[in-house]
Every structure is written in C-alpha cells, then in structure tokens.
Design an enzyme around this catalytic site. Structure first.
Site, PDB file in Angstrom:
ATOM      1  N   LYS A 177      13.581  -3.642  -7.112  1.00 11.71           N
ATOM      2  CA  LYS A 177      12.830  -2.486  -6.609  1.00 11.71           C
ATOM      3  C   LYS A 177      11.358  -2.882  -6.532  1.00 11.71           C
ATOM      4  CE  LYS A 177      10.568   0.903  -8.145  1.00 11.71           C
ATOM      5  NZ  LYS A 177       9.469   0.900  -7.150  1.00 11.71           N
ATOM      6  N   PRO A 179       7.468  -2.381  -4.835  1.00 11.89           N
ATOM      7  CA  PRO A 179       6.704  -1.137  -4.716  1.00 11.89           C
ATOM      8  C   PRO A 179       6.890  -0.454  -3.367  1.00 11.89           C
ATOM      9  CG  PRO A 179       5.295  -3.027  -4.433  1.00 11.89           C
ATOM     10  CD  PRO A 179       6.617  -3.566  -4.831  1.00 11.89           C
ATOM     11  N   GLU A 180       6.813   0.857  -3.406  1.00 17.01           N
ATOM     12  CA  GLU A 180       6.987   1.641  -2.175  1.00 17.01           C
ATOM     13  C   GLU A 180       5.777   1.485  -1.249  1.00 17.01           C
ATOM     14  OE1 GLU A 180       7.877   2.664  -5.271  1.00 17.01           O
ATOM     15  OE2 GLU A 180       9.972   2.408  -4.718  1.00 17.01           O
ATOM     16  N   GLY A 230       3.765  -4.597 -14.298  1.00 19.24           N
ATOM     17  CA  GLY A 230       3.013  -3.386 -13.956  1.00 19.24           C
ATOM     18  C   GLY A 230       2.135  -2.971 -15.115  1.00 19.24           C
ATOM     19  N   GLU A 252       5.726  -7.997 -18.127  1.00 23.55           N
ATOM     20  CA  GLU A 252       4.428  -8.570 -17.731  1.00 23.55           C
ATOM     21  C   GLU A 252       3.497  -7.399 -17.479  1.00 23.55           C
ATOM     22  OE1 GLU A 252       3.782 -11.608 -17.789  1.00 23.55           O
ATOM     23  OE2 GLU A 252       5.688 -12.665 -17.549  1.00 23.55           O
ATOM     24  N   CYS A 286      -3.704  -8.977 -12.437  1.00 18.93           N
ATOM     25  CA  CYS A 286      -3.588  -8.714 -13.886  1.00 18.93           C
ATOM     26  C   CYS A 286      -4.371  -9.732 -14.693  1.00 18.93           C
ATOM     27  CB  CYS A 286      -2.133  -8.656 -14.312  1.00 18.93           C
ATOM     28  SG  CYS A 286      -1.197 -10.085 -13.818  1.00 18.93           S
ATOM     29  N   GLU A 382      -8.456  -1.367 -18.209  1.00 16.83           N
ATOM     30  CA  GLU A 382      -8.406  -2.369 -17.148  1.00 16.83           C
ATOM     31  C   GLU A 382      -8.962  -1.767 -15.855  1.00 16.83           C
ATOM     32  OE1 GLU A 382      -4.379  -3.424 -16.174  1.00 16.83           O
ATOM     33  OE2 GLU A 382      -4.966  -5.420 -15.502  1.00 16.83           O
TER      34      GLU A 382
HETATM   35  P1  NAD Z   1       1.364   3.014 -12.316  1.00 17.01           P
HETATM   36  O1  NAD Z   1       1.255   2.809 -13.773  1.00 17.01           O
HETATM   37  O2  NAD Z   1       1.792   4.350 -11.806  1.00 17.01           O
HETATM   38  O3  NAD Z   1       2.353   1.962 -11.656  1.00 17.01           O
HETATM   39  C1  NAD Z   1       2.312   0.577 -11.930  1.00 17.01           C
HETATM   40  C2  NAD Z   1       3.557  -0.033 -11.252  1.00 17.01           C
HETATM   41  O4  NAD Z   1       4.733   0.447 -11.902  1.00 17.01           O
HETATM   42  C3  NAD Z   1       3.726   0.363  -9.784  1.00 17.01           C
HETATM   43  O5  NAD Z   1       4.230  -0.749  -9.077  1.00 17.01           O
HETATM   44  C4  NAD Z   1       4.762   1.481  -9.804  1.00 17.01           C
HETATM   45  O6  NAD Z   1       5.557   1.512  -8.627  1.00 17.01           O
HETATM   46  C5  NAD Z   1       5.602   1.107 -10.978  1.00 17.01           C
HETATM   47  N1  NAD Z   1       6.163   2.260 -11.665  1.00 17.01           N
HETATM   48  C6  NAD Z   1       5.519   3.414 -11.981  1.00 17.01           C
HETATM   49  N2  NAD Z   1       6.341   4.244 -12.666  1.00 17.01           N
HETATM   50  C7  NAD Z   1       7.524   3.598 -12.764  1.00 17.01           C
HETATM   51  C8  NAD Z   1       8.766   3.914 -13.353  1.00 17.01           C
HETATM   52  N3  NAD Z   1       8.968   5.081 -14.013  1.00 17.01           N
HETATM   53  N4  NAD Z   1       9.779   3.027 -13.261  1.00 17.01           N
HETATM   54  C9  NAD Z   1       9.609   1.845 -12.625  1.00 17.01           C
HETATM   55  N5  NAD Z   1       8.454   1.470 -12.051  1.00 17.01           N
HETATM   56  C10 NAD Z   1       7.416   2.336 -12.130  1.00 17.01           C
HETATM   57  O7  NAD Z   1      -0.022   2.663 -11.761  1.00 17.01           O
HETATM   58  P2  NAD Z   1      -0.640   2.357 -10.340  1.00 17.01           P
HETATM   59  O8  NAD Z   1      -1.559   3.474  -9.968  1.00 17.01           O
HETATM   60  O9  NAD Z   1       0.368   1.893  -9.344  1.00 17.01           O
HETATM   61  O10 NAD Z   1      -1.528   1.131 -10.827  1.00 17.01           O
HETATM   62  C11 NAD Z   1      -2.511   1.410 -11.800  1.00 17.01           C
HETATM   63  C12 NAD Z   1      -2.513   0.440 -12.907  1.00 17.01           C
HETATM   64  O11 NAD Z   1      -1.331  -0.321 -13.030  1.00 17.01           O
HETATM   65  C13 NAD Z   1      -3.591  -0.578 -12.686  1.00 17.01           C
HETATM   66  O12 NAD Z   1      -4.805  -0.095 -13.141  1.00 17.01           O
HETATM   67  C14 NAD Z   1      -3.112  -1.744 -13.483  1.00 17.01           C
HETATM   68  O13 NAD Z   1      -3.552  -1.619 -14.803  1.00 17.01           O
HETATM   69  C15 NAD Z   1      -1.627  -1.626 -13.497  1.00 17.01           C
HETATM   70  N6  NAD Z   1      -0.986  -2.624 -12.634  1.00 17.01           N
HETATM   71  C16 NAD Z   1      -0.735  -3.816 -13.186  1.00 17.01           C
HETATM   72  C17 NAD Z   1      -0.151  -4.797 -12.418  1.00 17.01           C
HETATM   73  C18 NAD Z   1       0.128  -6.148 -12.980  1.00 17.01           C
HETATM   74  O14 NAD Z   1       0.231  -7.108 -12.232  1.00 17.01           O
HETATM   75  N7  NAD Z   1       0.313  -6.281 -14.293  1.00 17.01           N
HETATM   76  C19 NAD Z   1       0.155  -4.526 -11.091  1.00 17.01           C
HETATM   77  C20 NAD Z   1      -0.100  -3.265 -10.554  1.00 17.01           C
HETATM   78  C21 NAD Z   1      -0.664  -2.302 -11.348  1.00 17.01           C
END
Ligand code: NAD
Length: 477
Positions: A177, A179-180, A230, A252, A286, A382
């Site tokens: 899955k 990202p959308e 994420g 991660e 990240c 972050e």
């Molecule tokens: P978010 O916390 O809503 O989502 C982060 C990611 O997790 C997204 O890809 C989202 O699709 C996925 N996600 C969210 N809820 C989920 C669930 N219940 N089950 C499975 N997947 C889920 O935040 P966001 O607004 O998309 O990004 C904000 C923060 O996320 C950033 O500030 C950063 O800290 C973090 N982030 C980290 C990475 C990384 O490479 N570690 C990548 C993207 C975002």
C-alpha cells in the site's frame, strides 16, 4: 482536470488491474499547481479480502521457486525500471513535486535495490552444528510469509521498491500500500514487477483509506510481517495493531538529524554539501540534516555562508530543468512548517531568510533559523521541510549531549578533519546511521534503520533481507 497520466490509476488485486467500478475515489493533486489531476479508486473491504486470499496462494507458490529463478525475475524488473526511468520519473515529479533529476535518480536507485536483493538472496545460508554423537542441528532460513508494506509519499518509488525487492527475493508475497498522494508512479513500478515475471498474486497493489487498509490487513492471520515507513505516531499505532497477532515488523520512522560542524572541517567543501542536502526533496527526507550545531569559532561564518548559498536558490516546478527544489508534497506540509517557524521566532530565534509559504501549489521558501532556543517546537519536532536550524557549541562532549537529547535516533552527520573527533562522534552519536564528511547514508548494500523512537529493523544490506526470514532449528539425531 484529468490528464493522460490518469490511465495508470488502478489497484492490482488477484491478478487484475481494477479501476473505479463504483469504488470510492479521491483526487490526486499536482503539488506544483494545487490542481487535481485524476481520481484514485480506493480499495473496498472485498478487494482487501480477495488480496489476502491471493497473497496466501502466491506465497505457497513463490516460496517453492528456486532462488536463481527468483533472482532472474528480479533482475528483469530492475532492467524494466531502468528502461522506463523517464516515464516513471515524470509521474513521480507530477505527483510529488521533486525536481525531475532527483526523480530519475530515485528510479535508478530503485532498480539497484532489485539487482542487489536478487543476488543477496542466493547468499542466505543457514548453518549446521555437528554434535560428537553424530546429531546435527540444522539452522535454516525460511521466508516469513505474506507481507503487508506501507510506504510514504516522500520517496514513493524507492521506498516501495526497497520493501518489494527484499521481500520478493526472500520468497515472500507482498500486498503493497503505497501512498494515495502518488499512485501513478508506484503503479508503474508494479507494472515492471508484473512484466518482469513476478506471478500476479505474489505482488499486489492497493490504495485506500490508510487506517481501514492497515487495520484489515494486519488483523488477518494471513499477514505474517508488516513493514512500515512513515511517522512515529503512525508507526506506534501499527505496532499496537501488530501486537494482537504477534506480527513481525520493520519500522522505519522519523528522525531529527543533527549535523555537527567542527572548526577543523574543510569549510567551503562542507558548505557546498550542506545547503543542497538540506533542500533536497524540499527537506522531506527522514534523514534530512536538520539541527546544525556549529562550533562557536566558525558560527558566524557558517550563517553567512549558508545565507549566501540559500539566496536565490532555484525553487519551482520540478518539471523545469533549472529547478533545484520543488513544492512540498501536500497541503498539510506548508501550514505545519509555517507554524514551526513562527513558534521558533516567537521564542527568540532569528529568521535569516525564507519562512513563508507561497504560490498556487504547496511551495515554501528555503529557510534558515539561527540561535534557536531549545524550547522551540522545531528543536524537538521533525520539520520535514526546507528549514535549517542552527545553534553554536563549544566542546565535543557538549555537542554530543545536544545531538543525543531527542527520542529519535535515525541519522546524524559530522564534519571534521580530526581523526579522534571522527571516531568519537561515530561511536558516540545515538543513531542508526552516521555520516562523517558525507551525507550519503542510504545505499542498497548497507543497513538503513533507526534506534530509539526512529524504529527498528534495517533495510538495505544483508540485514534488509534478513527481515523477511524466520529461522528454524532442526535437531536431527
Ligand atoms: P501521517 O503521519 O498522517 O502519515 C505518514 C505516512 O503514513 C503516510 O504515508 C500515510 O499514508 C501513512 N499512514 C497514515 N496513517 C496510516 C495508517 N493508519 N495505516 C497505514 N499507513 C498510514 O503524516 P503525513 O502528514 O503524511 O506526514 C507528516 C509526517 O510524517 C512528517 O512530518 C514526517 O515526520 C512523517 N513522514 C516520515 C516519512 C519517513 O520517511 N520516515 C515519510 C513521510 C512522512
């Protein structure tokens, strides 16, 4: 407005591509324009149950396929990714915003992942203990089972490929899955996987409401391993879901990388690396360098050098060849980063440039904050955006304490020509990766992963493959 690229927006479940057909949809937005480009179909409960059943069948078959045959297929996937680089990179830039050159690099690095794990799987040996009685204990590695992978929007092609390549090489089936926000580029990766010869129910692709998809997949006894990249809060949530079924996990999660700049560094060379690295992928990385701790004797010079290089930094549409930094990936980011900058300034930080969101898309200016107080939110949250924060330091012990003060431990960097200092920071920084006089900490053949709340498990290197095996000890008299 729907553009031609929308032809790619589909799910891939149980061997067939699925389009709208009554499913709920959500728009995919070009972050450089803020305009919707197409509608993405979202998986239903029935889609997910079908994918789960297919994934079990796929695993039962794929685990029996000879490792050399699996490797040949994965090399073919790598070749197809390289052949289709321009197509996939274009989709990636349209959906995510990064400069097209960075997008091309992401596709090529993804191909390297498939090549690497294709070969590494051939070296997944067990061991034999021979007892004086003649008894043997055979320690063997077996694929863990069907995997659910969840990957984010900052490196959608690379992060999905990393998980797919290792899991498939080990003999696991995968429901991915991605990202959308960026579905066409990841669908194009899946097309390479299928065209390369991975059987249809071995690799599947779903998009949906993230919470619904992850709850459904993780609740199923079919899924034996969850791999997530994420944010820390979502990672913790998924870990709780995994606890019920005692699922294996690779997490991660986020970081807040400190950069230690000592006064004996090769100054101009360091500065030339620092600024492009800070603004790579608009800081949505990240392992992005975030907290710049600069030795007091060169602090003013650092601020001056950073400000000069930041001025006129080419920000724009990623499709424009001159662009070095694109927009942020989604509308959540500019407001979140703007709030962090305002908070820091209100608490006493100096804004040396940037600090504003602008334009029709999700643009944010390259930003430098100096003398940022420790109680500013940005010193512990972050930023995940194009913002550098700086503070001066005096001694090695002091800066190590500052660098290690947060609950995160993903990457850290240090710039010095002193061997003693290099060894001390390599040993003393509490992170999974340390870059010394270098920002390269992510390669296909070295472990990539964090400690503390940045997660556990590694991706890349033999350790990355190991995450998709279970070990079994067979005691034979
Ligand atoms: P978010 O916390 O809503 O989502 C982060 C990611 O997790 C997204 O890809 C989202 O699709 C996925 N996600 C969210 N809820 C989920 C669930 N219940 N089950 C499975 N997947 C889920 O935040 P966001 O607004 O998309 O990004 C904000 C923060 O996320 C950033 O500030 C950063 O800290 C973090 N982030 C980290 C990475 C990384 O490479 N570690 C990548 C993207 C975002």
């Amino acid at each position: 407005m729907t553009v031609a690229y929308a032809d790619d927006l589909k799910l891939f479940v149980n061997g067939s591509w699925r389009t709208g057909e009554g499913r709920d949809e959500q728009p995919v937005v070009n972050p450089a324009t803020g305009k919707a480009m197409a509608e993405l179909p979202l998986a239903t409960e029935a889609d997910l149950q079908e994918a789960l059943a297919a994934s079990q069948k796929g695993f039962d078959h794929w685990r029996t396929v000879d490792v050399n045959e699996r490797a040949a297929i994965l090399h073919k996937v790598a070749d197809l990714l390289r052949e289709r680089t321009e197509h996939i990179a274009t989709l990636l830039t349209l959906e995510q915003g990064k400069p097209i050159g960075e997008a091309r690099g992401e596709v090529v690095s993804s191909a390297a992942m498939f090549d690497y794990f294709a070969e590494e799987a051939k070296r997944a040996y067990g061991r034999v203990l021979v007892r004086p009685s003649g008894q043997r204990v055979m320690v063997i590695k077996q694929p863990v089972g069907p995997v659910a992978s969840f990957t984010p929007w900052n490196f959608p092609v690379y992060l999905m490929s990393k998980k797919l390549a290792a899991a498939l090489a080990a003999g696991c089936s995968v429901i991915a899955k991605p990202p959308e926000e960026t579905p066409a580029c990841t669908s194009a990766v899946m097309q390479c996987v299928i065209d390369g010869g991975v059987p249809a129910n071995v690799a599947q692709l779903v998009y949906g409401v993230p919470d619904m998809v992850s709850r459904t997949l993780i609740a199923s006894p079919t899924i034996r391993k969850v791999s997530f990249t994420g944010s820390v809060p979502v990672g913790k949530h998924l870990m709780r879901l995994c606890a019920d079924g005692v699922k294996r996990m690779t997490m991660e999660l986020g970081g807040h990388a400190p950069v230690l700049i000592f006064d004996d560094c090769d100054f101009e060379k360091t500065m030339d690396m620092v600024v492009p690295q800070k603004f790579r992928n608009a800081g949505q990385v990240c392992v992005s360098p975030t907290r710049f701790y600069v030795q007091a004797s060169i602090y003013d010079r650092f601020v001056e050098g950073f400000t000069a290089r930041m001025k006129g930094y080419p920000v724009g549409n990623g499709m424009d060849a001159a662009t070095k930094m694109g927009p942020l990936a989604n509308p959540r980011r500019p407001s979140a980063i703007g709030a962090l900058v305002q908070d820091a300034v209100a608490k006493g930080a100096t804004l040396k440039g940037g600090g504003e969101a602008y334009g029709e898309g999700f643009f944010f200016q390259p930003t430098l904050l100096t003398d940022v107080p420790l109680n500013a939110d940005i010193m512990s949250q972050e930023p995940f955006g194009p913002v550098a924060v700086t503070r001066p330091f005096e001694t090695l012990d002091e800066v190590l304490e500052q660098a290690n003060r947060l609950p995160f431990g993903l990457a850290a960097y240090a710039f010095t020509t002193n061997l003693h200092t290099a060894n001390a920071v390599g040993d003393g920084l509490d992170t999974g990766m340390v870059g010394i006089n270098s920002f390269t900490v992510s390669t296909h053949d070295a472990p990539f992963g964090g400690v503390k709340e940045s997660g556990f498990g590694s991706e890349g290197g033999p350790e990355g493959l190991d995450g998709y095996f279970v070990t079994k000890a067979i005691h034979q008299a």
